[in-house]
Scaffold this active site. Structure first.
Site, PDB file in Angstrom:
ATOM      1  N   ARG A   1       0.823  -1.212   0.000  1.00  0.00           N
ATOM      2  CA  ARG A   1       0.000   0.000   0.000  1.00  0.00           C
ATOM      3  C   ARG A   1       0.859   1.264   0.000  1.00  0.00           C
ATOM      4  NH1 ARG A   1      -2.293  -3.349   4.199  1.00  0.00           N
ATOM      5  NH2 ARG A   1      -4.285  -4.258   3.541  1.00  0.00           N
TER       6      ARG A   1
ATOM      7  N   ALA B   1       9.612   2.338   7.395  1.00  0.00           N
ATOM      8  CA  ALA B   1       8.886   1.082   7.591  1.00  0.00           C
ATOM      9  C   ALA B   1       8.949   0.635   9.048  1.00  0.00           C
ATOM     10  CB  ALA B   1       9.444   0.013   6.656  1.00  0.00           C
ATOM     11  N   ARG B   2      10.008  -0.081   9.407  1.00  0.00           N
ATOM     12  CA  ARG B   2      10.186  -0.567  10.770  1.00  0.00           C
ATOM     13  C   ARG B   2      11.670  -0.551  11.122  1.00  0.00           C
ATOM     14  NH1 ARG B   2       5.703   0.342  11.678  1.00  0.00           N
ATOM     15  NH2 ARG B   2       4.090  -0.933  12.675  1.00  0.00           N
TER      16      ARG B   2
ATOM     17  N   ASP C   1      12.772   7.276  10.202  1.00  0.00           N
ATOM     18  CA  ASP C   1      11.595   7.538  11.027  1.00  0.00           C
ATOM     19  C   ASP C   1      11.427   6.452  12.084  1.00  0.00           C
ATOM     20  OD1 ASP C   1       9.052   8.987  11.576  1.00  0.00           O
ATOM     21  OD2 ASP C   1       8.136   7.108  10.909  1.00  0.00           O
TER      22      ASP C   1
ATOM     23  N   GLU D   1      12.814   1.525  20.255  1.00  0.00           N
ATOM     24  CA  GLU D   1      12.013   2.760  20.304  1.00  0.00           C
ATOM     25  C   GLU D   1      11.415   2.955  21.688  1.00  0.00           C
ATOM     26  OE1 GLU D   1       9.230   2.643  17.047  1.00  0.00           O
ATOM     27  OE2 GLU D   1      10.792   2.979  15.569  1.00  0.00           O
TER      28      GLU D   1
ATOM     29  N   HIS E   1       9.077   8.072  14.621  1.00  0.00           N
ATOM     30  CA  HIS E   1       8.088   7.092  14.158  1.00  0.00           C
ATOM     31  C   HIS E   1       6.692   7.727  14.035  1.00  0.00           C
ATOM     32  CE1 HIS E   1       7.062   2.508  14.145  1.00  0.00           C
ATOM     33  NE2 HIS E   1       6.352   3.183  13.258  1.00  0.00           N
TER      34      HIS E   1
ATOM     35  N   ALA F   1       5.661   8.903  10.722  1.00  0.00           N
ATOM     36  CA  ALA F   1       5.373   9.043   9.291  1.00  0.00           C
ATOM     37  C   ALA F   1       3.893   8.831   8.984  1.00  0.00           C
ATOM     38  CB  ALA F   1       6.223   8.072   8.473  1.00  0.00           C
TER      39      ALA F   1
END
Length: 329
Positions: free
Chosen positions: A159, A240-241, A265, A270, A289, A291
């Site tokens: 997506r 993404a991650r 990001d 985290e 994080h 985005a």
């Protein structure tokens, strides 16, 4: 009688529009909890309110212990699309669907990826500091770059990756796509060049933008060996991650001149520990994080989360938003 109601635990980060969809139902009882609740406190909350029939999660972890505490869980939803904090096999064993918000935040993440590419290419941090620090006369030593005509490699054509690819194409970039789970024909029909060999594609790219999930296959995908395959003039962006990039190897590449810059990001841990050597580099753009967490995306995700929950409780799950499709009849 409240005993006939379905009880839902929803994180306080669920926006008003999503909460309103749930509150207008007289067969639902809502219990709010903080997003960053500890595992022990969350299990205690589930136990205290059991039976709990649905949960809307932010960053809270969820697995076997939480399912056991809830007693009668019917649906687990994420106010987002990532689900690495959820034990999907545990849910599948109990026939509980895990649902995500589909395309709700994908435009926002794609925009952030483009923003980071532009920030890096245009050397925004460095030029900002140059003017602020009275170094105007040195400006021609830090010339920015164009995205026009450059080659970008999109990792993951889901997506978000598809939207990022279209935005890069609009900037008149050459777009390569690597995704071993999407056919080359599908990528070509979308107007992009499919690449089957990641290692062979990396030396071609001026920008690499990561949009794949975090799985055992993708953890440390960008290790020292992969980073060495990139151009010294290339930029790496990860929205993404965390953990997909080996951060120690990235620092080494950035400080040794083997990579021009990076936009991050997400991080392996985290929040990341501070001080952090990456954060002091002028060619690194960082964000916490967020985005996919714009004002508009939060509303879209919250509304979709509510609709996901209701679809399961009403016996008609929104199938395309179910991660563990094996639980569907």
């Amino acid at each position: 009688m409240t005993t006939n109601k379905k009880k839902l635990l929803i994180t306080q980060t669920l926006a008003a529009c999503g909460r309103a969809l749930l509150q207008e139902r007289d067969d639902i009882e809502l219990v709010e909890f903080p997003n960053l609740i500890s595992a022990a406190d969350f299990q205690a909350l589930l136990t205290a309110h059991a039976p709990v029939h649905g949960v809307a999660l932010g960053a809270t972890r969820f697995g076997e212990a939480e399912l056991e505490a809830a007693k009668d869980m019917k649906v687990v939803t994420r106010i987002g699309v990532g689900f690495d904090a959820v034990d999907v096999p545990a849910l599948s064993r109990r026939k509980v669907p895990l649902m995500v918000v589909g395309i709700a935040n994908s435009p926002s993440v794609a925009e952030q990826a483009m923003f980071m590419m532009l920030m890096l290419a245009k050397r925004a941090n460095e030029l900002h500091s140059l003017v602020r620090d009275g170094q105007w006369s040195t400006r021609l030593g830090k010339l920015p770059y164009d995205l026009f005509g450059k080659t970008v490699l999109i990792i993951g054509f889901g997506r978000i990756g598809t939207r990022t690819a279209r935005r890069c194409q609009a900037m008149e970039m050459n777009v390569l796509v690597y995704d071993p789970y999407v056919s080359a024909d599908e990528i070509r029909k979308a107007g992009f060049e499919a690449v089957a060999d990641l290692d062979a594609a990396l030396p071609r790219a001026d920008f690499v933008s990561i949009h794949c999930p975090k799985t055992p296959e993708t953890i440390a995908m960008f290790n020292a060996a992969r980073l060495r395959r990139m151009k010294p003039s290339a930029y790496l962006v990860n929205t993404a991650r965390g953990g997909i990039i080996d951060e120690a190897a990235l620092y080494d590449a950035l400080t040794s001149g083997k990579l021009a810059g990076a936009g991050l990001d997400v991080f392996a841990q985290e929040p990341p520990p501070v001080p952090n050597p990456l954060f002091d580099l002028p060619n690194v753009i960082i964000a916490p994080h967020v985005a996919g967490v714009t004002w508009e995306a939060v509303d879209r995700m919250s509304e979709q989360t509510a609709r996901n929950i209701l679809s399961v409780l009403d016996g008609a799950p929104i199938r395309q938003n179910v991660i563990n499709q094996d639980v569907l009849g």
